[in-house]
Design a protein around this motif. Structure first.
Motif, PDB file in Angstrom:
ATOM      1  N   LEU A  33       6.024  -1.749  -1.921  1.00 20.92           N
ATOM      2  CA  LEU A  33       6.202  -1.467  -0.493  1.00 20.92           C
ATOM      3  C   LEU A  33       7.410  -0.573  -0.219  1.00 20.92           C
ATOM      4  O   LEU A  33       7.285   0.382   0.561  1.00 20.92           O
ATOM      5  N   PRO A  34       8.565  -0.818  -0.827  1.00 18.70           N
ATOM      6  CA  PRO A  34       9.681   0.106  -0.593  1.00 18.70           C
ATOM      7  C   PRO A  34       9.363   1.557  -0.987  1.00 18.70           C
ATOM      8  O   PRO A  34       9.777   2.489  -0.300  1.00 18.70           O
ATOM      9  N   ILE A  35       8.614   1.736  -2.065  1.00 20.38           N
ATOM     10  CA  ILE A  35       8.252   3.105  -2.475  1.00 20.38           C
ATOM     11  C   ILE A  35       7.321   3.729  -1.441  1.00 20.38           C
ATOM     12  O   ILE A  35       7.523   4.876  -1.027  1.00 20.38           O
ATOM     13  N   LEU A  36       6.306   2.993  -1.010  1.00 21.50           N
ATOM     14  CA  LEU A  36       5.383   3.537  -0.001  1.00 21.50           C
ATOM     15  C   LEU A  36       6.115   3.858   1.295  1.00 21.50           C
ATOM     16  O   LEU A  36       5.878   4.904   1.914  1.00 21.50           O
ATOM     17  N   HIS A  37       7.028   2.970   1.705  1.00 22.95           N
ATOM     18  CA  HIS A  37       7.816   3.239   2.917  1.00 22.95           C
ATOM     19  C   HIS A  37       8.692   4.478   2.733  1.00 22.95           C
ATOM     20  O   HIS A  37       8.817   5.290   3.651  1.00 22.95           O
ATOM     21  N   ALA A  38       9.290   4.623   1.566  1.00 14.13           N
ATOM     22  CA  ALA A  38      10.134   5.790   1.307  1.00 14.13           C
ATOM     23  C   ALA A  38       9.319   7.080   1.363  1.00 14.13           C
ATOM     24  O   ALA A  38       9.784   8.091   1.906  1.00 14.13           O
ATOM     25  N   GLN A  66      -3.815   1.237  -3.756  1.00 12.43           N
ATOM     26  CA  GLN A  66      -4.636   1.524  -2.580  1.00 12.43           C
ATOM     27  C   GLN A  66      -4.856   0.263  -1.744  1.00 12.43           C
ATOM     28  O   GLN A  66      -4.858   0.316  -0.517  1.00 12.43           O
ATOM     29  N   GLY A  67      -5.029  -0.870  -2.387  1.00 13.18           N
ATOM     30  CA  GLY A  67      -5.230  -2.122  -1.667  1.00 13.18           C
ATOM     31  C   GLY A  67      -4.041  -2.468  -0.791  1.00 13.18           C
ATOM     32  O   GLY A  67      -4.200  -2.881   0.364  1.00 13.18           O
ATOM     33  N   VAL A  68      -2.843  -2.277  -1.320  1.00 13.68           N
ATOM     34  CA  VAL A  68      -1.635  -2.539  -0.531  1.00 13.68           C
ATOM     35  C   VAL A  68      -1.494  -1.481   0.558  1.00 13.68           C
ATOM     36  O   VAL A  68      -1.231  -1.797   1.725  1.00 13.68           O
ATOM     37  N   PHE A  69      -1.690  -0.223   0.195  1.00 14.92           N
ATOM     38  CA  PHE A  69      -1.601   0.867   1.166  1.00 14.92           C
ATOM     39  C   PHE A  69      -2.546   0.612   2.348  1.00 14.92           C
ATOM     40  O   PHE A  69      -2.161   0.736   3.505  1.00 14.92           O
ATOM     41  N   GLY A  70      -3.776   0.248   2.055  1.00  9.81           N
ATOM     42  CA  GLY A  70      -4.773   0.052   3.100  1.00  9.81           C
ATOM     43  C   GLY A  70      -4.547  -1.171   3.969  1.00  9.81           C
ATOM     44  O   GLY A  70      -5.030  -1.234   5.101  1.00  9.81           O
ATOM     45  N   PHE A  71      -3.814  -2.143   3.463  1.00  5.50           N
ATOM     46  CA  PHE A  71      -3.573  -3.372   4.212  1.00  5.50           C
ATOM     47  C   PHE A  71      -2.597  -3.156   5.362  1.00  5.50           C
ATOM     48  O   PHE A  71      -2.712  -3.770   6.410  1.00  5.50           O
ATOM     49  N   TYR A  72      -1.624  -2.267   5.176  1.00  8.52           N
ATOM     50  CA  TYR A  72      -0.575  -2.052   6.166  1.00  8.52           C
ATOM     51  C   TYR A  72      -0.885  -0.834   7.033  1.00  8.52           C
ATOM     52  O   TYR A  72      -1.158   0.247   6.526  1.00  8.52           O
ATOM     53  N   HIS A  73      -0.785  -1.009   8.335  1.00  2.99           N
ATOM     54  CA  HIS A  73      -1.172   0.037   9.279  1.00  2.99           C
ATOM     55  C   HIS A  73      -0.133   1.132   9.470  1.00  2.99           C
ATOM     56  O   HIS A  73      -0.440   2.173  10.040  1.00  2.99           O
ATOM     57  N   ASP A  74       1.081   0.926   8.990  1.00  6.05           N
ATOM     58  CA  ASP A  74       2.112   1.945   9.204  1.00  6.05           C
ATOM     59  C   ASP A  74       2.044   3.098   8.211  1.00  6.05           C
ATOM     60  O   ASP A  74       2.703   4.114   8.389  1.00  6.05           O
TER      61      ASP A  74
END
Length: 161
Positions: A33-38, A66-74
């Motif tokens: 999650l920190p990497i995707l947010h960054a 992709q599963g984590v990416f798709g779960f979060y709407h931001d």
């Protein structure tokens, strides 16, 4: 691929910078999650190339990332508009007119929720509670909360009135 910062300045996808971010953050506990947010912060979106890169750096499958990416709407697949308008559609705001506001904004902007205007000025999103129920209906524009929102207030905030 290009993203845009809040001022509307293009932010270009940079695979080398992305790999540096991922490598630097991979030592964290729960680094995905920190990497995707960054990436979202730095580039304005998370591309398919980014999904592959993160999977490689973290030794995960693309499906896991992709599963984590798709779960979060931001997280976005493409850059948002210069302004991001989030309209609360939870029950308290609904009872105070957020559904009518949502419909008026879709008409005024010529887009549906989840879309961005052709001029890339505004992205319209729905959220389910901004925690400001006493001042319903609520919207968040570029991270700033607006209570007792109406069409004129929103359009003015994004420079359309």
């Amino acid at each position: 691929m290009l993203g845009k910062d809040r001022a509307g300045v293009a932010k270009e996808w940079d695979a080398e910078a992305a790999r540096e971010i991922a490598e630097r953050l991979k030592v964290m506990e729960g680094p995905l999650l920190p990497i995707l947010h960054a990436f979202n912060e730095r580039f304005g979106f998370v591309s398919n190339e980014a999904i592959v890169l993160v999977a490689d750096v973290l030794n995960l499958t693309r499906a896991e990332v992709q599963g984590v990416f798709g779960f979060y709407h931001d997280f976005r697949r493409e850059p948002a508009g210069r302004h991001v308008v989030k309209v609360c559609r939870a029950e308290a705001c609904q009872s105070m007119g957020s559904e009518a506001l949502a419909a008026r904004l879709e008409r005024a902007l010529g887009i549906s929720f989840g879309d961005t205007t052709q001029d890339r000025r505004v992205t319209l999103e729905e959220v389910y509670c901004l925690g400001n129920c006493a001042l319903s209906p609520n919207v968040m524009i570029d991270g700033e909360l607006y209570g007792r929102a109406d069409e004129a207030k929103v359009l003015s905030a994004v420079g359309l009135r």
